[in-house]
Scaffold this active site. Structure first.
Site, PDB file in Angstrom:
ATOM      1  N   GLY A 144       0.804  -1.226   0.000  1.00  0.00           N
ATOM      2  CA  GLY A 144       0.000   0.000   0.000  1.00  0.00           C
ATOM      3  C   GLY A 144       0.830   1.267   0.000  1.00  0.00           C
ATOM      4  O   GLY A 144       0.321   2.355  -0.238  1.00  0.00           O
ATOM      5  N   GLY A 168       5.284  24.666   6.227  1.00  0.00           N
ATOM      6  CA  GLY A 168       4.753  24.349   4.898  1.00  0.00           C
ATOM      7  C   GLY A 168       3.238  24.304   4.894  1.00  0.00           C
ATOM      8  O   GLY A 168       2.626  23.553   5.643  1.00  0.00           O
ATOM      9  N   GLY A 216       1.185  23.274   2.484  1.00  0.00           N
ATOM     10  CA  GLY A 216       0.645  22.397   1.433  1.00  0.00           C
ATOM     11  C   GLY A 216      -0.421  21.493   2.047  1.00  0.00           C
ATOM     12  O   GLY A 216      -0.864  21.707   3.181  1.00  0.00           O
ATOM     13  N   GLU A 272       4.832  29.514   6.409  1.00  0.00           N
ATOM     14  CA  GLU A 272       4.905  29.264   4.964  1.00  0.00           C
ATOM     15  C   GLU A 272       5.775  30.329   4.301  1.00  0.00           C
ATOM     16  O   GLU A 272       5.614  31.520   4.556  1.00  0.00           O
ATOM     17  CB  GLU A 272       3.474  29.267   4.380  1.00  0.00           C
ATOM     18  N   VAL A 310      11.642  29.452   6.733  1.00  0.00           N
ATOM     19  CA  VAL A 310      12.250  28.774   7.880  1.00  0.00           C
ATOM     20  C   VAL A 310      13.726  28.529   7.579  1.00  0.00           C
ATOM     21  O   VAL A 310      14.082  27.999   6.536  1.00  0.00           O
ATOM     22  CB  VAL A 310      11.524  27.445   8.182  1.00  0.00           C
ATOM     23  N   GLY A 365       7.220  19.240   1.192  1.00  0.00           N
ATOM     24  CA  GLY A 365       7.261  18.548  -0.092  1.00  0.00           C
ATOM     25  C   GLY A 365       7.887  17.173   0.022  1.00  0.00           C
ATOM     26  O   GLY A 365       8.256  16.719   1.114  1.00  0.00           O
ATOM     27  N   ASP A 367       5.258   8.679  -8.339  1.00  0.00           N
ATOM     28  CA  ASP A 367       6.024   9.821  -7.810  1.00  0.00           C
ATOM     29  C   ASP A 367       7.443   9.910  -8.372  1.00  0.00           C
ATOM     30  O   ASP A 367       8.069  10.967  -8.270  1.00  0.00           O
ATOM     31  CB  ASP A 367       6.128   9.732  -6.276  1.00  0.00           C
ATOM     32  N   MET A 372       2.473  14.433  -7.321  1.00  0.00           N
ATOM     33  CA  MET A 372       2.694  13.226  -6.505  1.00  0.00           C
ATOM     34  C   MET A 372       1.384  12.852  -5.830  1.00  0.00           C
ATOM     35  O   MET A 372       1.148  13.199  -4.674  1.00  0.00           O
ATOM     36  CB  MET A 372       3.784  13.491  -5.481  1.00  0.00           C
ATOM     37  N   HIS A 408     -32.322  17.154  -6.281  1.00  0.00           N
ATOM     38  CA  HIS A 408     -32.532  18.196  -5.288  1.00  0.00           C
ATOM     39  C   HIS A 408     -33.053  17.554  -4.013  1.00  0.00           C
ATOM     40  O   HIS A 408     -33.930  16.691  -4.085  1.00  0.00           O
ATOM     41  CB  HIS A 408     -33.560  19.212  -5.808  1.00  0.00           C
TER      42      HIS A 408
HETATM   43  P1  NAI Z   1       3.752  20.814  -0.855  1.00  0.00           P
HETATM   44  O1  NAI Z   1       4.837  20.893  -1.845  1.00  0.00           O
HETATM   45  O2  NAI Z   1       2.353  20.674  -1.295  1.00  0.00           O
HETATM   46  O3  NAI Z   1       3.813  22.119   0.110  1.00  0.00           O
HETATM   47  C1  NAI Z   1       5.007  22.471   0.803  1.00  0.00           C
HETATM   48  C2  NAI Z   1       4.969  23.922   1.210  1.00  0.00           C
HETATM   49  O4  NAI Z   1       6.150  24.189   1.973  1.00  0.00           O
HETATM   50  C3  NAI Z   1       4.975  24.888   0.025  1.00  0.00           C
HETATM   51  O5  NAI Z   1       3.902  25.782   0.177  1.00  0.00           O
HETATM   52  C4  NAI Z   1       6.339  25.592   0.167  1.00  0.00           C
HETATM   53  O6  NAI Z   1       6.293  26.934  -0.264  1.00  0.00           O
HETATM   54  C5  NAI Z   1       6.602  25.493   1.666  1.00  0.00           C
HETATM   55  N1  NAI Z   1       8.025  25.661   2.019  1.00  0.00           N
HETATM   56  C6  NAI Z   1       9.103  25.135   1.367  1.00  0.00           C
HETATM   57  N2  NAI Z   1      10.250  25.537   1.979  1.00  0.00           N
HETATM   58  C7  NAI Z   1       9.901  26.303   3.034  1.00  0.00           C
HETATM   59  C8  NAI Z   1      10.629  27.010   4.065  1.00  0.00           C
HETATM   60  N3  NAI Z   1      11.983  27.002   4.138  1.00  0.00           N
HETATM   61  N4  NAI Z   1       9.934  27.710   4.996  1.00  0.00           N
HETATM   62  C9  NAI Z   1       8.577  27.740   4.944  1.00  0.00           C
HETATM   63  N5  NAI Z   1       7.851  27.107   4.011  1.00  0.00           N
HETATM   64  C10 NAI Z   1       8.484  26.381   3.067  1.00  0.00           C
HETATM   65  O7  NAI Z   1       4.197  19.618   0.121  1.00  0.00           O
HETATM   66  P2  NAI Z   1       3.459  18.666   1.160  1.00  0.00           P
HETATM   67  O8  NAI Z   1       2.265  19.285   1.780  1.00  0.00           O
HETATM   68  O9  NAI Z   1       4.566  18.220   2.042  1.00  0.00           O
HETATM   69  O10 NAI Z   1       2.959  17.463   0.249  1.00  0.00           O
HETATM   70  C11 NAI Z   1       3.903  16.637  -0.439  1.00  0.00           C
HETATM   71  C12 NAI Z   1       3.263  15.931  -1.606  1.00  0.00           C
HETATM   72  O11 NAI Z   1       2.301  14.990  -1.169  1.00  0.00           O
HETATM   73  C13 NAI Z   1       2.577  16.891  -2.546  1.00  0.00           C
HETATM   74  O12 NAI Z   1       2.866  16.510  -3.867  1.00  0.00           O
HETATM   75  C14 NAI Z   1       1.106  16.684  -2.250  1.00  0.00           C
HETATM   76  O13 NAI Z   1       0.303  16.920  -3.391  1.00  0.00           O
HETATM   77  C15 NAI Z   1       1.055  15.226  -1.823  1.00  0.00           C
HETATM   78  N6  NAI Z   1      -0.042  15.037  -0.887  1.00  0.00           N
HETATM   79  C16 NAI Z   1      -1.324  15.052  -1.326  1.00  0.00           C
HETATM   80  C17 NAI Z   1      -2.362  14.948  -0.446  1.00  0.00           C
HETATM   81  C18 NAI Z   1      -3.746  14.975  -0.947  1.00  0.00           C
HETATM   82  O14 NAI Z   1      -3.942  14.781  -2.143  1.00  0.00           O
HETATM   83  N7  NAI Z   1      -4.743  15.230  -0.105  1.00  0.00           N
HETATM   84  C19 NAI Z   1      -2.158  14.805   0.999  1.00  0.00           C
HETATM   85  C20 NAI Z   1      -0.788  14.804   1.336  1.00  0.00           C
HETATM   86  C21 NAI Z   1       0.217  14.926   0.435  1.00  0.00           C
END
Ligand code: NAI
Length: 460
Positions: free
Chosen positions: A39, A180, A182, A203, A237, A267, A307, A313, A439
């Protein structure tokens, strides 16, 4: 003679789905996975456990804060965190066991250990101190990704950790600092905020949810702020480390932030090291494995999906690719429509999107029309007591073809499926509003937004 027709390295959503489809197509198939459960990240320490906790924590929040509005009066609502975490583990165990069963049912050979390519058509499996080499006509690399780290951030047990640790905090942290904004940061930040933690999201950018439509992301930020999450945008950060037993996050030009827990969610990086790619002369491009439209790498007999290759991803994108690659191997047509891959954040309300954002259309100088419909004007949302958010549809100004749909609102992750179908079938906004919607349902908000594209929404 090879041991297998198809050998897949990685048993995540891309790998195990490719294995099942390959077996269905008559290939003698094996799947190598180094973890004892199948998984991948998604099932073990990603999508599934986080969704289980999102559901439980939202119920806790509703029982503590919203039931009264429905006329349901409870005595004091208490949290049994251990039971909540146990339930999450049970959900994961049930699903991963189910995948084991699917592999058995399809007579797929399950190989437990680390797979490393050693030459054309050959993969060495290492399990403990045993090694064995297997050969296959086609080898599919589906090894997924791992958490990215920031220079200056020193992981420290669960105090300064990643999403894996944040799925298992033993107690609700007093102050959780999330690095972050995200999906991972916002989903897990929401979980602990609902359970009582003070949550600060730091962020680097001037916005949350990079890549999502800006209007919807800004609206989401407002809602999350009302829910009690603090955002520190435009904060880069520089370090996070333990100082005299205390976690301290430092940002450029700002006061240090003290935290009980720090979640690093900046990320993910493809898992391409320790794979032996050099043994076949396969180099990565910016960390990702290059593939053509049939998912073939430049080295004959080797394919890659999920990925480790280009694109978002996301588990469902990897699954689509897993199916498409083996369809190609069987001489059939495999197709992934990259213009219609939805993206969903399981916050409350949910955020979902497919197709192009307004910013992308402006940048590409595409003339578009826009229709927006708020959930507060939708009967079902009112009855649910979940009226925050809106549906936004972007359609071509000339042809009316739907180019993008962005939703902030209740069950947005389910509602987006209709928009994905519409975009896949090249539907126009008119096609969508001429379709009967039951509806009262939340889906009526999509129909109304499509009507709004033509300036003729009924309920707004
Ligand atoms: P992300 O890439 O989506 O977001 C990371 C954030 O961290 C960005 O906004 C970036 O600007 C910020 N960042 C980077 N360096 C920084 C710093 N030095 N200081 C402050 N902020 C900083 O990454 P995330 O949330 O870790 O997700 C990783 C992957 O997993 C993505 O591709 C995401 O699409 C996927 N994912 C998808 C989910 C879903 O579909 N519900 C759930 C979890 C993950």
């Amino acid at each position: 003679m090879s041991n297998f027709d198809v050998l897949i390295i990685g048993g995540g959503p891309g790998g195990y789905v490719a294995a099942i489809r390959a077996a269905q197509l008559g290939f003698k198939t094996a799947c190598i996975e180094r973890e004892s459960t199948l998984g991948g990240t998604c099932l073990r320490v990603g999508c599934i456990p986080s969704k289980a906790l999102l559901e439980s924590s939202e119920l806790f929040r509703e029982a503590s804060q919203s039931f009264g509005r429905h006329g349901i009066i409870l005595p004091e609502v208490k949290l049994d965190l251990a039971a909540m975490l146990r339930r999450k583990d049970e959900v994961v165990a049930q699903l991963t066991k189910g995948i084991d069963g699917l592999l058995r049912k399809n007579q797929i050979t399950r190989l437990l250990g680390h797979g490393r390519i050693t030459g054309p058509g050959a993969v060495e499996l290492t399990a403990g101190d045993r090694t064995e080499t297997f050969t296959a006509k086609h080898i599919i690399i589906a090894t997924g990704s791992k958490v990215s780290l920031l220079p200056g951030v020193e992981l420290s047990g669960s105090t300064i950790g990643t999403s894996t640790e944040a799925l298992n905090y033993e107690a609700v942290p007093g102050h959780l600092v999330v690095i972050g904004a995200g999906f991972i940061g916002l989903e897990l930040g929401s979980v602990w905020s609902r359970l009582g933690a003070r949550v600060t999201v730091v962020e680097y950018l001037d916005r949350i949810l990079p890549g999502m439509d800006r209007e919807i992301a800004d609206a989401a930020q407002k809602v999350f702020t009302q829910q009690g999450i603090t955002f520190r945008l435009q904060h880069r950060v520089q370090s996070a480390r333990m100082e005299d037993g205390q976690a301290v996050v430092r940002c450029e030009g700002q006061e240090p932030i003290l935290a009980d827990k720090v979640l690093v969610a900046v990320g993910r990086n493809p898992n391409t090291d320790e794979l032996g790619l050099e043994s076949i002369g396969l180099s990565t491009e910016r960390g990702r494995i290059p593939v053509n439209a049939q998912f073939a790498t430049p080295v004959p007999g080797f394919y890659a999906i999920g990925d480790v290759i280009r694109g978002p991803m996301l588990a469902h994108k990897a699954e689509e690719e897993g199916i498409a690659v083996v369809e190609h191997l069987a001489g059939r047509v495999g197709h992934v429509n990259y213009d219609a891959i939805p993206s969903v954040g399981y916050t409350h309300p949910e955020v979902a999107s497919v197709g192009r954002t307004e910013e992308q259309l402006v940048e590409a100088k595409v003339a578009y029309k826009k229709g927006v419909f708020p959930f507060r004007a939708n009967g079902r949302a009112l009855a649910l007591g979940q009226t925050e958010g809106r549906v936004k549809i972007l359609a071509d100004a000339v042809t009316d073809r739907i180019l993008g749909v962005h939703i902030l609102g209740p069950r947005a992750g389910d509602l987006i499926a209709e928009a994905v179908t519409a975009i896949s079938f090249h539907a126009s906004a008119e096609d969508l509003f001429l379709t009967s919607h039951a509806h009262p349902t939340l889906a009526e908000a999509l129909k109304e937004a499509a009507l709004a594209v033509h300036g003729r929404a009924i309920h707004a």
